[in-house]
Motif scaffolding. Structure first.
Motif, PDB file in Angstrom:
ATOM      1  N   ASP A  22      24.089  24.211  13.162  1.00 13.56           N
ATOM      2  CA  ASP A  22      23.586  22.836  13.216  1.00 13.56           C
ATOM      3  C   ASP A  22      24.586  21.844  12.635  1.00 13.56           C
ATOM      4  O   ASP A  22      24.371  20.631  12.708  1.00 13.56           O
ATOM      5  N   THR A  23      25.661  22.340  12.066  1.00 11.52           N
ATOM      6  CA  THR A  23      26.673  21.473  11.481  1.00 11.52           C
ATOM      7  C   THR A  23      27.305  20.594  12.552  1.00 11.52           C
ATOM      8  O   THR A  23      27.791  21.084  13.571  1.00 11.52           O
ATOM      9  N   ALA A  24      27.253  19.290  12.341  1.00 17.05           N
ATOM     10  CA  ALA A  24      27.773  18.327  13.316  1.00 17.05           C
ATOM     11  C   ALA A  24      27.613  16.921  12.762  1.00 17.05           C
ATOM     12  O   ALA A  24      26.945  16.713  11.747  1.00 17.05           O
ATOM     13  N   MET A  25      28.198  15.974  13.479  1.00 11.26           N
ATOM     14  CA  MET A  25      27.903  14.568  13.241  1.00 11.26           C
ATOM     15  C   MET A  25      26.677  14.249  14.096  1.00 11.26           C
ATOM     16  O   MET A  25      26.663  14.575  15.290  1.00 11.26           O
ATOM     17  N   TYR A  26      25.686  13.639  13.489  1.00 14.44           N
ATOM     18  CA  TYR A  26      24.446  13.302  14.187  1.00 14.44           C
ATOM     19  C   TYR A  26      24.406  11.797  14.449  1.00 14.44           C
ATOM     20  O   TYR A  26      24.644  10.986  13.545  1.00 14.44           O
ATOM     21  N   TYR A  27      24.080  11.461  15.694  1.00 19.12           N
ATOM     22  CA  TYR A  27      24.054  10.075  16.128  1.00 19.12           C
ATOM     23  C   TYR A  27      22.663   9.698  16.626  1.00 19.12           C
ATOM     24  O   TYR A  27      22.003  10.485  17.299  1.00 19.12           O
ATOM     25  N   CYS A  28      22.290   8.467  16.343  1.00 18.17           N
ATOM     26  CA  CYS A  28      21.090   7.871  16.892  1.00 18.17           C
ATOM     27  C   CYS A  28      21.500   7.028  18.100  1.00 18.17           C
ATOM     28  O   CYS A  28      22.582   6.416  18.092  1.00 18.17           O
ATOM     29  N   ALA A  29      20.649   6.996  19.134  1.00 20.49           N
ATOM     30  CA  ALA A  29      20.987   6.244  20.339  1.00 20.49           C
ATOM     31  C   ALA A  29      19.754   5.557  20.895  1.00 20.49           C
ATOM     32  O   ALA A  29      18.631   6.055  20.770  1.00 20.49           O
ATOM     33  N   SER A  30      19.989   4.416  21.533  1.00 17.14           N
ATOM     34  CA  SER A  30      18.906   3.686  22.190  1.00 17.14           C
ATOM     35  C   SER A  30      19.424   3.146  23.519  1.00 17.14           C
ATOM     36  O   SER A  30      20.601   3.290  23.852  1.00 17.14           O
ATOM     37  N   GLY A  31      18.524   2.499  24.267  1.00 22.00           N
ATOM     38  CA  GLY A  31      18.938   1.891  25.520  1.00 22.00           C
ATOM     39  C   GLY A  31      18.463   2.617  26.750  1.00 22.00           C
ATOM     40  O   GLY A  31      18.706   2.178  27.868  1.00 22.00           O
ATOM     41  N   SER A  32      17.773   3.728  26.523  1.00 26.26           N
ATOM     42  CA  SER A  32      17.263   4.472  27.672  1.00 26.26           C
ATOM     43  C   SER A  32      15.924   3.885  28.129  1.00 26.26           C
ATOM     44  O   SER A  32      15.354   3.028  27.477  1.00 26.26           O
ATOM     45  N   LEU A  33      15.448   4.356  29.273  1.00 27.44           N
ATOM     46  CA  LEU A  33      14.164   3.909  29.794  1.00 27.44           C
ATOM     47  C   LEU A  33      13.054   4.249  28.802  1.00 27.44           C
ATOM     48  O   LEU A  33      13.013   5.366  28.287  1.00 27.44           O
ATOM     49  N   PRO A  34      12.136   3.318  28.522  1.00 23.79           N
ATOM     50  CA  PRO A  34      11.179   3.472  27.422  1.00 23.79           C
ATOM     51  C   PRO A  34      10.283   4.705  27.503  1.00 23.79           C
ATOM     52  O   PRO A  34       9.993   5.312  26.481  1.00 23.79           O
ATOM     53  N   LEU A  35       9.835   5.053  28.715  1.00 23.18           N
ATOM     54  CA  LEU A  35       8.851   6.129  28.822  1.00 23.18           C
ATOM     55  C   LEU A  35       9.481   7.473  29.176  1.00 23.18           C
ATOM     56  O   LEU A  35       8.786   8.484  29.255  1.00 23.18           O
ATOM     57  N   TYR A  36      10.791   7.491  29.372  1.00 27.72           N
ATOM     58  CA  TYR A  36      11.456   8.721  29.765  1.00 27.72           C
ATOM     59  C   TYR A  36      11.931   9.501  28.540  1.00 27.72           C
ATOM     60  O   TYR A  36      12.132   8.950  27.468  1.00 27.72           O
ATOM     61  N   LEU A  37      12.112  10.781  28.715  1.00 32.98           N
ATOM     62  CA  LEU A  37      12.551  11.660  27.629  1.00 32.98           C
ATOM     63  C   LEU A  37      13.877  12.288  28.044  1.00 32.98           C
ATOM     64  O   LEU A  37      13.961  13.448  28.410  1.00 32.98           O
ATOM     65  N   LEU A  38      14.912  11.483  27.969  1.00 34.25           N
ATOM     66  CA  LEU A  38      16.229  11.881  28.457  1.00 34.25           C
ATOM     67  C   LEU A  38      17.106  12.343  27.299  1.00 34.25           C
ATOM     68  O   LEU A  38      17.122  11.748  26.228  1.00 34.25           O
ATOM     69  N   LEU A  39      17.860  13.409  27.555  1.00 33.89           N
ATOM     70  CA  LEU A  39      18.739  13.954  26.516  1.00 33.89           C
ATOM     71  C   LEU A  39      20.183  14.049  26.998  1.00 33.89           C
ATOM     72  O   LEU A  39      20.935  14.925  26.569  1.00 33.89           O
ATOM     73  N   THR A  40      20.568  13.117  27.867  1.00 34.54           N
ATOM     74  CA  THR A  40      21.943  13.045  28.338  1.00 34.54           C
ATOM     75  C   THR A  40      22.589  11.791  27.766  1.00 34.54           C
ATOM     76  O   THR A  40      22.026  10.698  27.877  1.00 34.54           O
TER      77      THR A  40
END
Length: 122
Positions: free
Chosen positions: A87-105
């Motif tokens: 799990d070691t990594a840099m973790y980023y928060c992101a926004s701007g995707s479609l509100p009701l979608y659950l996208l992980l790209t």
């Protein structure tokens, strides 16, 4: 442009827990996601929470990580339990995707925080 600021990263031993926070400078109706990137690897979608609170997780973290959202505080959280060295990594928060979608790209998001480092030792 909404500013995103992550916090809560750190160093823990295997099996430990951390809670990451991402504060937005203003309310955003967008789905909010957490990504991570380890050195030499591509950015990976970890968890997403949409505007109505539905969530989706990467298989690698399912059952260990929980995303939540406090609309009043413009904040999303990532509770990470049973952390492992992978799990070691840099973790980023992101926004701007479609509100009701659950996208992980990553390409589905156009606004990113600066990241917070998570290091898990064995």
């Amino acid at each position: 442009q909404v500013q995103l600021v992550e916090s809560g990263g750190g160093s823990v031993q295997s099996g430990g827990s951390l809670r990451l926070s991402c504060v937005a400078s203003q309310y955003t109706y967008s789905a909010m996601a957490w990504f991570r990137q380890a050195p030499g690897k591509e950015r990976e979608g970890v968890a997403v929470i949409n505007s109505v609170g539905s969530t989706r997780y990467a298989n690698s973290v399912k059952g260990r990580f929980t995303a939540s959202r406090d609309v009043a505080k413009n904040t999303v959280y990532l509770q990470m339990n049973s952390l492992q060295p992978e799990d070691t990594a840099m973790y980023y928060c992101a926004s701007g995707s479609l509100p009701l979608y659950l996208l992980l790209t990553a390409s589905d998001y156009n606004n990113w925080g600066q990241g917070t480092q998570v290091t898990v030792s064995s």
